[in-house]
Write a protein that holds these residues in place. Sequence first.
Motif, short mmCIF file in Angstrom:
data_model
loop_
_atom_site.label_atom_id
_atom_site.label_comp_id
_atom_site.label_asym_id
_atom_site.label_seq_id
_atom_site.Cartn_x
_atom_site.Cartn_y
_atom_site.Cartn_z
N LEU A 198 -91.42 -19.26 32.95
CA LEU A 198 -90.28 -19.93 32.30
C LEU A 198 -90.62 -20.35 30.88
N ARG A 199 -91.87 -20.68 30.60
CA ARG A 199 -92.27 -20.95 29.20
C ARG A 199 -92.04 -19.71 28.34
N THR A 200 -92.42 -18.56 28.86
CA THR A 200 -92.22 -17.31 28.14
C THR A 200 -90.73 -17.07 27.90
N ALA A 201 -89.92 -17.27 28.93
CA ALA A 201 -88.48 -17.10 28.79
C ALA A 201 -87.89 -18.12 27.82
N ALA A 202 -88.44 -19.33 27.81
CA ALA A 202 -87.94 -20.37 26.90
C ALA A 202 -88.15 -19.99 25.45
N ARG A 203 -89.26 -19.33 25.16
CA ARG A 203 -89.52 -18.92 23.77
C ARG A 203 -88.48 -17.92 23.28
N ALA A 204 -87.91 -17.15 24.19
CA ALA A 204 -86.91 -16.14 23.82
C ALA A 204 -85.49 -16.70 23.87
N GLY A 205 -85.32 -17.88 24.43
CA GLY A 205 -83.98 -18.44 24.61
C GLY A 205 -83.72 -19.64 23.73
N THR A 206 -82.65 -20.31 24.04
CA THR A 206 -82.25 -21.50 23.27
C THR A 206 -82.13 -22.69 24.22
N TRP A 207 -83.16 -22.90 25.00
CA TRP A 207 -83.15 -24.01 25.94
C TRP A 207 -83.43 -25.32 25.21
N PRO A 208 -83.02 -26.44 25.81
CA PRO A 208 -83.34 -27.73 25.20
C PRO A 208 -84.84 -27.99 25.28
N PRO A 209 -85.32 -28.92 24.48
CA PRO A 209 -86.74 -29.28 24.58
C PRO A 209 -87.01 -29.96 25.92
N PRO A 210 -88.28 -30.11 26.29
CA PRO A 210 -88.60 -30.80 27.54
C PRO A 210 -88.03 -32.21 27.59
N ALA A 211 -87.85 -32.69 28.80
CA ALA A 211 -87.35 -34.05 29.03
C ALA A 211 -88.44 -35.07 28.72
N THR A 212 -88.01 -36.28 28.48
CA THR A 212 -88.97 -37.37 28.34
C THR A 212 -89.33 -37.90 29.72
N PRO A 213 -90.53 -38.46 29.86
CA PRO A 213 -90.88 -39.07 31.16
C PRO A 213 -89.89 -40.16 31.55
N GLU A 214 -89.34 -40.87 30.57
CA GLU A 214 -88.37 -41.93 30.86
C GLU A 214 -87.09 -41.36 31.46
N ALA A 215 -86.62 -40.22 30.95
CA ALA A 215 -85.41 -39.60 31.48
C ALA A 215 -85.62 -39.11 32.91
N VAL A 216 -86.81 -38.56 33.19
CA VAL A 216 -87.12 -38.12 34.55
C VAL A 216 -87.18 -39.33 35.48
N ALA A 217 -87.84 -40.40 35.05
CA ALA A 217 -87.94 -41.61 35.87
C ALA A 217 -86.55 -42.20 36.14
N ALA A 218 -85.68 -42.20 35.14
CA ALA A 218 -84.32 -42.73 35.32
C ALA A 218 -83.55 -41.90 36.34
N ALA A 219 -83.69 -40.58 36.30
CA ALA A 219 -83.01 -39.73 37.28
C ALA A 219 -83.54 -40.01 38.68
N GLU A 220 -84.85 -40.14 38.81
CA GLU A 220 -85.44 -40.43 40.12
C GLU A 220 -84.96 -41.78 40.65
N LYS A 221 -84.83 -42.75 39.78
CA LYS A 221 -84.34 -44.07 40.20
C LYS A 221 -82.90 -43.98 40.70
N THR A 222 -82.06 -43.26 39.97
CA THR A 222 -80.66 -43.12 40.37
C THR A 222 -80.54 -42.38 41.69
N ILE A 223 -81.31 -41.30 41.84
CA ILE A 223 -81.23 -40.46 43.03
C ILE A 223 -81.93 -41.12 44.23
N GLY A 224 -82.98 -41.92 43.96
CA GLY A 224 -83.68 -42.60 45.03
C GLY A 224 -84.77 -41.78 45.68
N PHE A 225 -85.09 -40.64 45.08
CA PHE A 225 -86.15 -39.76 45.57
C PHE A 225 -86.88 -39.20 44.36
N PRO A 226 -88.18 -38.91 44.49
CA PRO A 226 -88.88 -38.24 43.39
C PRO A 226 -88.44 -36.78 43.29
#
Length: 156
Positions: free
Chosen positions: A10-38
């Motif tokens: 997927l890193r290789t595919a990302a270089r050829a595409g227009t994907w967003p940059p990686p998420a921040t650890p804070e955004a991942v933690a916020a999603a996990e908190k909302t969902i209630g599961f890691p």
Amino acid sequence: MTDDEMVEALRTAARAGTWPPPATPEAVAAAEKTIGFPLPPLLRRLYLEVANGGFGPAEGILGVRGGAAQGNFRDIAELYEDGPDPSGHIPAGVVLIYDWGCTIWSLVDFRDPAGAMWCNHQGERWPQGITLAEWLAGALAGTLTVHSLLESEPTA
């Protein structure tokens, strides 16, 4: 395909595409908190190391806050804020990640570290019998289609 191989593919595919940059650890933690599961470990790595969504079939899966949106949906946590499914049909911890259109969704089971994949179609839900890694490998190979997804529906 191992998790490391999937991340690299997927890193290789990302270089050829227009994907967003990686998420921040804070955004991942916020999603996990909302969902209630890691997040399943592979999905967590992909969001943090490759792109904040946008990978997978067609326009790609939803990201976490600040990542790839899909249609009217901004991120996986937004879809989960009122619970997994207000109708009570989708189990807690099973998270919508990709909208195929025509009331067809792919979901990932956060309760399972391998990220078991589910399908939701017109109010019916079923496990697909594949993991997130297998689902993404199918997307990369071009073999994951809405038709193959619906073929996994159990017959009555």
